[in-house]
Each structure stands twice: as structure tokens, then as C-alpha cells.
Design an enzyme around this catalytic site. Sequence first.
Site, PDB file in Angstrom:
ATOM      1  N   LYS B  75       0.843  -1.204   0.000  1.00  0.00           N
ATOM      2  CA  LYS B  75       0.000   0.000   0.000  1.00  0.00           C
ATOM      3  C   LYS B  75       0.877   1.252   0.000  1.00  0.00           C
ATOM      4  O   LYS B  75       1.869   1.321   0.750  1.00  0.00           O
ATOM      5  CB  LYS B  75      -0.913  -0.022   1.233  1.00  0.00           C
ATOM      6  CG  LYS B  75      -1.901   1.129   1.301  1.00  0.00           C
ATOM      7  CD  LYS B  75      -2.803   1.000   2.531  1.00  0.00           C
ATOM      8  CE  LYS B  75      -3.821   2.114   2.634  1.00  0.00           C
ATOM      9  NZ  LYS B  75      -4.697   1.962   3.819  1.00  0.00           N
ATOM     10  N   SER B 144      -9.479   2.204   2.740  1.00  0.00           N
ATOM     11  CA  SER B 144      -8.494   2.933   1.989  1.00  0.00           C
ATOM     12  C   SER B 144      -7.489   2.051   1.256  1.00  0.00           C
ATOM     13  O   SER B 144      -6.796   2.535   0.383  1.00  0.00           O
ATOM     14  CB  SER B 144      -7.723   3.875   2.924  1.00  0.00           C
ATOM     15  OG  SER B 144      -6.985   3.147   3.872  1.00  0.00           O
ATOM     16  N   SER B 168     -10.139   0.064   6.895  1.00  0.00           N
ATOM     17  CA  SER B 168      -9.446   0.115   5.604  1.00  0.00           C
ATOM     18  C   SER B 168      -8.823  -1.174   5.114  1.00  0.00           C
ATOM     19  O   SER B 168      -8.344  -1.228   3.989  1.00  0.00           O
ATOM     20  CB  SER B 168      -8.366   1.195   5.656  1.00  0.00           C
ATOM     21  OG  SER B 168      -8.942   2.475   5.694  1.00  0.00           O
TER      22      SER B 168
END
Lengths: 423, 423
Positions: B75, B144, B168
Site C-alpha cells: 500500500k 483505503s 481500511s
Amino acid sequence: MSGPERLTATEAVARLTDGTLTAEALIRACLEQARAGVGINAWAWLDPEQAIAQARAVDRAGRKGRLAGVPVGIKDVVDTADMPTKHGSPIYAGNRPFADAACVALIRAAAGIILGKTVTTEFANRHPGPTRHPHNADHTPGGSSSGSAAAVADFQVPLALGTQTGGSVIRPAAFCGVIGYKPSFGEFSRVGIKMQCHNLDTLGIICRSLEDIALLRGVLVAQQAHEVDRGSAAPRIGFCCTPAWEHADQDTHALLEHVAGVLGRAGATVHEVKLTPADILDHHRRIFEFEAARNYAYEYEVHGEKLSPALRDGLLAPGRSLPLAAYIEAIETAEAFRRNLDDVFTEVDVLLAPSAVGEAPRGLISTGDARFNAIWTLAWTPCLTLPAGNGRSGLPLGIQLIGQRFRDEALLDAAAWVEARLH
Amino acid sequence: MSGPERLTATEAVARLTDGTLTAEALIRACLEQARAGVGINAWAWLDPEQAIAQARAVDRAGRKGRLAGVPVGIKDVVDTADMPTKHGSPIYAGNRPFADAACVALIRAAAGIILGKTVTTEFANRHPGPTRHPHNADHTPGGSSSGSAAAVADFQVPLALGTQTGGSVIRPAAFCGVIGYKPSFGEFSRVGIKMQCHNLDTLGIICRSLEDIALLRGVLVAQQAHEVDRGSAAPRIGFCCTPAWEHADQDTHALLEHVAGVLGRAGATVHEVKLTPADILDHHRRIFEFEAARNYAYEYEVHGEKLSPALRDGLLAPGRSLPLAAYIEAIETAEAFRRNLDDVFTEVDVLLAPSAVGEAPRGLISTGDARFNAIWTLAWTPCLTLPAGNGRSGLPLGIQLIGQRFRDEALLDAAAWVEARLH
């Protein structure tokens, strides 16, 4: 004759705000003091022109923020976008962070001036930097916030940031004869600060007055500053030898007993408090080892040969082989310890304990023993050290006051009461 | 015909180790899949040559580490020294970190290959990135950790890292029909990961098998991997509607009730569990606002105009004006909540709850509602989502299993029992 470098931050803000002092004049006085004390080696980075340029900008803008042009020294484990950040390690030679740490951004937004980066031990751990004790160059200033404590003690800067994972704010502040403050865990942002142990690392303040703690604390927590109450009632004091008492030297034993007597005679109730469990320092050590061994994975895996043997073989290697279950047990023990302390604080307002085992030791190899600090780092309680005398070598001794977690402002008020009765 | 990109990480490790697959062939298959699915926009950075060069190096070295050449998506709030790290924000254009995050260093040391950086929403918050749902481009993949979930679901990579402050990891994994796992708070190092909320941020894993969680968890915690027990006894299950139940849609209500029935008939004891306090999400919100407003001080003070209004005005500005006392109350409430949960786990082995309010919503503006996840982020408990059916639009639905804090391996075993009875 005393110049503006001798002012506390709070005194300086008053003069900067009423226009009887400019930021540039204050910065120049601090820089001159730093030049005179260059042998102390407090700074990892100090660019006079860069500092003066910041001061001029603050003067031009009218010195409007809460810090109004006061300079702050930043421990070199804290990111600065316009200055190198080396973490006291050759691994980070050439590192210029992309962004300021959150604490640096808050200080700048309050019109504080970043005077420079202060020397840290290697990654805020034990391997020393070049800083010397400001009162005796043959002694350590303590660590890991070595440069911050020495610079504040030598009047090179009124305020500095330190970080504490074991005893890295309180111990060097006590050794150097200034005030050190570690807030309740989690209140000050750690973004942009090299993380050693996520359950222990705490950003703290080194300064020369309790009002300065309140001032910078207000900036860092982004709230109105507490006004230290200098007329508060006598506190209930718990005299806390801690399980480390036998490691303190005679000077420290005598000082603590003397201070407890003085405060009692001045009206405080003083009674002894025992901490449980007695092996709490072993749990601090386990958490330290386990977390550091994973948090320094990049340095350990990629640059192992550039780490000091003390860090690599003494901390990270044993931490790697510590079982997860042992770590979890230490975390759970720490949580129970914190609940026990909450019970203690129903009976007392503040605890009184040694700040260190004694004076700053001779030599620069060891930065001293953290056992009287690691307890309170693990406890997540606010604490501070006040200068309270001298040891057999004439170097400073401190006393440590510990407040209830999240009751930092009450601790400052109690400390003001104590401070007024110390001298 | 299914190629190596369809293998789970654990399956791939077996073939990489016995020599029936090379790291280069695996990486090329994943890259080809990423090329075919380029419209999903899962990647913020993907350089095929860089990935192949890593694979060749691992092949040359004999594929010896625990990951043996398995690729991982990272990420883009996680630092990589050899790839940009933009945090989903124009503020960090041009940012190339000095060092790898600790998790990246641990993955590389285990011979894992960093395939690339996956799309994150702006600073792992709500403002979306360009990623689309892999099964229906008109829908959000969730956030996210949008790119990590979409890439794993589309077989572009078998493993990816996500982070969770609200929901997330679990929410995008559930939306995309894969497995998401958030460990006990504090077990995985967060060094080198952009910190949003120090009391909430948790590094997690997105993958397609429970064994893959155990594999990567072992690497990240630097311990031997747990072997998932697929023959364990039926667990005691607490059916936990949570205070958010009324916000879940009919599909979710029906799925959860159906699954509870299936598991009960298969031998699990299932009884309802109520959480207290009912307003726990308000306390999560306060902690989120207070901490983010200080942790993003640099971005807010220096680059405010480059922040999305949703982040700047919707989160950081209100967080700045939240009183410290309200934050402290929320922290203390969260601690009491965690102690209540420890009591709950004397009666049950695992909790069953929704992973989200329903399917992935239509549109790319909102990444969906985190309320079924924020509870467990605040709880510091391990949790995971398993794919468990489809909603009215044909998109995946998940069920969430929550274990006792620090009992992550028991959660994996219970999840294996549940998974075997779901389909």
C-alpha cells in the site's frame, strides 16, 4: 552581564511580544553562546545563517505566534525538511527528510525557530554521541537526548525536544541540572520521529522553567497553554523508592530523604508508596527488545555492519529471538501495572522518586543508567525532573515527580509547589 | 487454464521451493495479469523491469527465504527506498523515502518480492484514488487499501499489505471478495508507515487463503509461522450484531443470520453477544479526529491547499478544536471497552459480525461505510473477513470473525473451521 540567551522561553516571549527584543537578537545571542560552548558538542547540525533567516522572517511577520521567535533545539531523531536528520548513525548520512515532523510543524506554526539539530546517541539508544557535560567535559551529559540537555543547560537554547524510551529525557536533564518533562504517553504526536518502541517512545521537553513546559506543551498538543498555578495547596506526596532504590548511590538516597523531609515540614503529606510488581523493569526490557528488533528491521537487515555492536548484538539480536508470548506477557503485565498506579493516585497527588542513580558518570562511553526512568516510561505517566542539589563531584542531582496519567497539568502545579520549597 | 498467478502464496512457496516454479515465471504471470487488468487501476507504481530484476535475484540466490520469491503488493502509505511513496496525495509527489519500512525490510529479508505500490485513498483516509472494483468497474473497491484489495481479488498479486484506522483492510477485502486480516494492535511494526492515528493504525494483510495470513504474519512478527489447524473442534461463537446493526442492509442481515444457523447446525455453540458501551463509535471518531489533526500537522500547516476538503475541513479542522479532555475521555472509554471484551472472550472463542453494511456501493466517490470495522480497530482485537456470498448486485459479501486480543492464532484456527462450513 546576562544577555537574552539566559531568558526562559516564557520570559523571552514576553519581551518578543512587547517589542523590547527581536527574534534576530535572541537568535544571535544563542548562536554566540553556542559558538563559545562549541566544545560541548551539543549540535549535530547548526547553520547560523539558516537560523538568522528564520528569525528575520518571524520579525518581519510581527512575532505573532505563541512562541514569537523563541528558538528550539530539535533532537536529531526528529525529521526536519530543511536540515539533515542522521539519527546519530552513519546509515542516515545524507538523509534530508521530505517533510517536517508533526512537532516541528506545530512549533514553526507557532513562530518558533528551529535553531538546529541536537546530538542524539545512535538511534536514541546507548551508543554515545560526541556531546560532553556542560559543567565538566570529562563527564557524560547523559543520553539519549544528550545535545538537547547540554544545550539548554549551557544557555545555547531555552527549549529543546527530547525523546524517551528508557530514560532519555529525564536522565540527561537531571545530569545537566535543568528541567526535563515526559508527558502522558500518546499526547504528543510522534509523526516524523524515528520510532524505536511504539509502546514506550515518548516525545518530551527539556527547558529551564515549569512555565516553559506549559508553553511548549500547549503548542504540541494544539490547545491553550496551562497557566502554572504557583499558589496551589500542598500536595499529597507518595515517596516512591521504586524497586531500583538499592542501585541509587548515597548522594541520591540522602537527597531524596532530605527533600521528603523538607516538603513534609512545609506542609505536604508524605507517605511511602510501594510499586508492584517488583520485576517491572524486566517487562520494560522485554518490550524494548521485542519492539526495537522489529522496528529497526531495515537497519538490521540492510545495514547491520554500520550498527554499533551494543545495539546490534546487545539489543536487536536478542530481541529477534524473544518469543511473541513473552512479549505479550510483558504488555499484559504493563497494563496491570498501570491500573495499579491508577489506584495509587487515589491516595496521592504526585510521586517523588530519584531522577537517576546519581550524578553524571565520568567518561563518555556510558550515558548512565535508566532504571529510575524506564519504570515511568512503561507507566505512561507524566513525569519531570527538577534540579535539587549537587553530588560529591559538584555535578547536579535531580528529583523526579510523577503525576497520574493524563493529569499533566496537575503535575505542573504540584511541581511548582515543590520547586518553591527546594531552594 | 489457470496459471501461477492463481496460486495462493503458500501454494506458490511450495512450488518455488521444490523447483517446479521460478520466481521470474511467477512474477511474469502476475505482471501479465496486471497488464490485462490495467483498467482496475490497482497500482500507484508498478515497474515490470524492477520486479523482474528482483525475481531474478531471488532465483539466483536459490529462493531460500520463507517467501521464496512470492510477490507482495505494498500500500502506498508504506515507505519503499526504491519506489516512490505518494500517500495518495499531491503533497508527496517526488517523495522517494530514504529507507524501507520495517515490514518491507522483513518481507525482502524473507525473499519476498515487492511487486509495486498499490493505490491508497488520500493518506489512507476517505478521498478516493482511481481504483475500480475488479468485478464491476462502476463500483468502488472500498478503501483505503483500495489497490491492495482489488489487485489480490484480480489475481494480480497473491498478497498485499493494507492499513486500517477505521475499516481500511476488512472493508475493501470484503467488497472485493477476498480475505482481509487485521492483527492484534501493536504486533506488526509500523515504522515507515505514514501514521494517521497512533492508537488505531494497524498494518494488515489482504490475501486469498488463511494459510497465507499465517505465512506473512510469521514474517512480519519475525517468528515461526503458525500452522493453521484445519481439524480443530467447533468453536463457541458469539453472534455480535454490534451497535451498528441497524445500518446494515437486508442482504447483510440475511447473510449473517444464515451463517449463524449453518454454523450452529454444524456443531458450533452460537449465542448472542451485546457490546457496551453502545456509543463506542463516537469514541473511535473522537480519537481519530484528535490524533489525525495533530499527526497531519505538517500537511495541514504547510500544504493545506493540497488537501481534499473532506480531509482538511471534515476531519482535521474539527480535530484541531476538539478539547484534550474529550480525547482523554475517549481513550479511557476505549480502555474500559477492551476490558469488557476480555470478559466476553471468557464465554466465546470468536465473535461473528458483519464485515460491512452491504455490497460495494455504486460509484467511486465514496469508499463505503467503516462502522462495522472501526469498533474492532478501537478494540485492538484481531479480526478477519471471509468471502461468504453475494448481494443483490452480484457483488461479494463477507462475514467478519473477531478473536480475543493477542490470540490471533486461535482466530485463524476458528476461521478455518468456519470457512470449511460456509460453502
